[in-house]
Design an enzyme around this catalytic site. Structure first.
Site, mmCIF file in Angstrom:
data_model
loop_
_atom_site.group_PDB
_atom_site.id
_atom_site.type_symbol
_atom_site.label_atom_id
_atom_site.label_comp_id
_atom_site.label_asym_id
_atom_site.label_seq_id
_atom_site.Cartn_x
_atom_site.Cartn_y
_atom_site.Cartn_z
ATOM 1 N N HIS A 86 -9.429 68.447 15.753
ATOM 2 C CA HIS A 86 -9.316 67.506 14.643
ATOM 3 C C HIS A 86 -8.151 66.537 14.826
ATOM 4 C CE1 HIS A 86 -8.956 66.657 10.136
ATOM 5 N NE2 HIS A 86 -10.220 66.393 10.403
ATOM 6 N N LYS A 94 -5.743 63.390 16.048
ATOM 7 C CA LYS A 94 -5.896 61.962 16.318
ATOM 8 C C LYS A 94 -4.601 61.472 16.968
ATOM 9 C CE LYS A 94 -8.762 62.723 12.636
ATOM 10 N NZ LYS A 94 -8.731 63.860 11.697
ATOM 11 N N LYS A 113 -3.264 62.472 4.971
ATOM 12 C CA LYS A 113 -2.639 63.797 5.043
ATOM 13 C C LYS A 113 -1.137 63.570 5.245
ATOM 14 C CE LYS A 113 -6.799 63.940 7.505
ATOM 15 N NZ LYS A 113 -7.696 64.029 6.389
ATOM 16 N N HIS A 171 -8.408 59.832 2.486
ATOM 17 C CA HIS A 171 -8.510 60.587 3.732
ATOM 18 C C HIS A 171 -7.129 60.922 4.297
ATOM 19 C CE1 HIS A 171 -9.889 61.325 8.004
ATOM 20 N NE2 HIS A 171 -10.824 61.953 7.317
ATOM 21 N N ASP A 179 12.177 64.756 -1.218
ATOM 22 C CA ASP A 179 13.594 64.423 -1.423
ATOM 23 C C ASP A 179 14.071 63.196 -0.654
ATOM 24 O OD1 ASP A 179 13.926 66.439 -3.217
ATOM 25 O OD2 ASP A 179 14.955 67.796 -1.851
ATOM 26 N N ASP A 239 1.131 54.892 28.438
ATOM 27 C CA ASP A 239 2.155 54.840 29.490
ATOM 28 C C ASP A 239 3.277 55.854 29.280
ATOM 29 O OD1 ASP A 239 0.797 52.855 30.842
ATOM 30 O OD2 ASP A 239 1.921 51.219 29.904
#
EC number: 2.7.8.-
Length: 407
Positions: free
Chosen positions: A111, A113, A293, A291, A298, A118
């Site tokens: 899952h 991404k 996450k 979508h 603080d 380089d």
């Protein structure tokens, strides 16, 4: 894990900010492009990515693309073959055969991404390569986040993605050669952010991302903002949020109000009574599907990545987040989340919920014990070694079998 200082981190919101940066970076690559993604669709975004990868590969850049066999199942033979002919090495994580028209490899998905260019520039977040991450897709366009990173942390991310390819099929010898060939000198500082690259797997790092969330929530003194698309966390995290609210911390959750899958809202709403009665504030994002996450604690601690706070991400999937200690970045992320809460969210009040009933009490009992024990139950599922199967190898013309498995 030690904090790695000297990094520059930039927040990228939605496909409008993310895709141009990634595609430009691929076009500017000199030696190497490595991409991991859960979803790659053959639409205007997927075609633009393919164009950038093909152009880079034809210039002699090493281009490695890793997709998930469940999340990216329907790429055409022409699309795949065009990448291979240009020199792109494309692999699928756990490609699975269909049974009665259904794909059965639902669990332990790749899952993540991640993009590394380089060995000096990295992108980490939750945005897939599909047109539903840009606003012109319409009311179902997704709200999401990623980050661009430079500095010493990129060496850690680079080593990780090379190792992922090696473990999935290339082997230790290939990994050592690729590491040796890649520039491994310590990258110079580019900013002031302290960063950790935190992953979740089914072997040695089964709960690293969750532990970072727990540590931040338990140490919070003023404010917590969590925006998470699929929210059904474990018992420990729910307890930590309730305790934080009861000791006077302002705890804000941004959850889906217009979900891409209705079950997502149903599951999260089962927790509303427990959270609201402890003083947690719940906001449902209603403009379009959420979508993201991400989280801020603080004005200093923050995280962006691929991991939801649900059983799949916390107990089954392969995930990757960056955890950041940097006041400027935390303030930027918090400002954008505050704008969501103020302008595009419904503030859920206890009065909005149904009154307690006998059925709700029974349901809450079972939900409580599911949250308490699901990490242990997830461990009963097969812990197979991840397989990266070539979808197409530019060194070989025998691609038909790989395409059949992938489709």
């Amino acid at each position: 894990m030690a904090w790695i200082g000297g990094n520059r981190i930039e927040l990228l919101e939605n496909g409008e900010e993310f895709f141009p940066r990634v595609f430009d970076a691929i076009r500017s690559a000199e030696r190497e492009v490595i991409i991991e993604t859960f979803i790659l669709f053959e639409d205007k975004v997927g075609n633009a990515l393919a164009d950038a990868m093909r152009e880079a590969a034809r210039r002699g850049v090493k281009v490695d693309l890793m997709i998930d066999g469940f999340g990216s199942p329907d790429l055409s033979e022409a699309y795949i073959q065009s990448l291979g002919q240009a020199g792109v090495r494309m692999r699928a994580f756990d490609p699975g055969q269909q049974f009665l028209g259904q794909r059965l490899n639902l669990f332990r998905r790749m899952h993540r991404k991640i993009v590394v260019i380089d060995g000096r520039l990295a992108f980490v977040g939750g945005i897939n390569y599909s047109a539903d991450h840009v606003m012109d897709f319409g009311p179902k366009a997704k709200q999401d986040y990623s980050v661009a990173l430079t500095g010493p942390i990129v060496s850690e991310i680079h080593r990780f993605v090379l190792h992922a390819i090696a473990v999935g099929g290339k082997g230790a010898g290939w990994f050592r050669r690729r590491i040796k060939a890649a520039p491994q000198a310590e990258l110079a500082p580019t900013g002031d952010a302290e960063v950790q690259f935190v992953t979740r797997d089914n072997r040695r790092h089964t709960n690293d991302i969750e532990r970072h969330y727990l540590a931040a929530i338990r140490s919070a003194r003023r404010r917590i903002v969590i925006a998470n698309a699929y929210f059904f966390p474990g018992y420990r995290l729910i307890k930590a949020l309730r305790r934080a609210a009861r000791r006077g911390v302002e705890v804000n959750l941004i959850l889906q109000g217009e979900p891409d899958m209705p079950i997502v809202k149903v599951a999260a709403s089962m927790l509303y009574h427990h959270l609201l009665h402890a003083g947690v504030h719940i906001y449902e994002y209603c403009q379009r599907p959420l979508h993201g996450k991400v989280a801020v604690v603080d004005d200093r601690w923050s995280t962006v990545g691929s991991s939801n706070l649900d059983p799949l991400s916390l107990s089954l999937n392969l995930e990757a987040n960056v955890v950041v200690r940097d006041a400027a970045f935390a303030q930027e992320l918090q400002s954008r989340l505050d704008r969501l809460m103020q302008n595009h969210c419904k503030h859920v009040e206890a009065a909005d919920l149904d009154e307690w009933s006998g059925w709700r009490l029974v349901r809450s009992f079972f939900v409580f014990h599911l949250l308490r024990w699901y990490p242990s139950w997830a461990g009963w599922l097969p812990r197979h070694a991840p397989r990266l199967k070539p979808v197409v190898d530019p060194k070989s013309t025998e691609t038909g079998a790989a395409r059949t498995d992938h489709a």
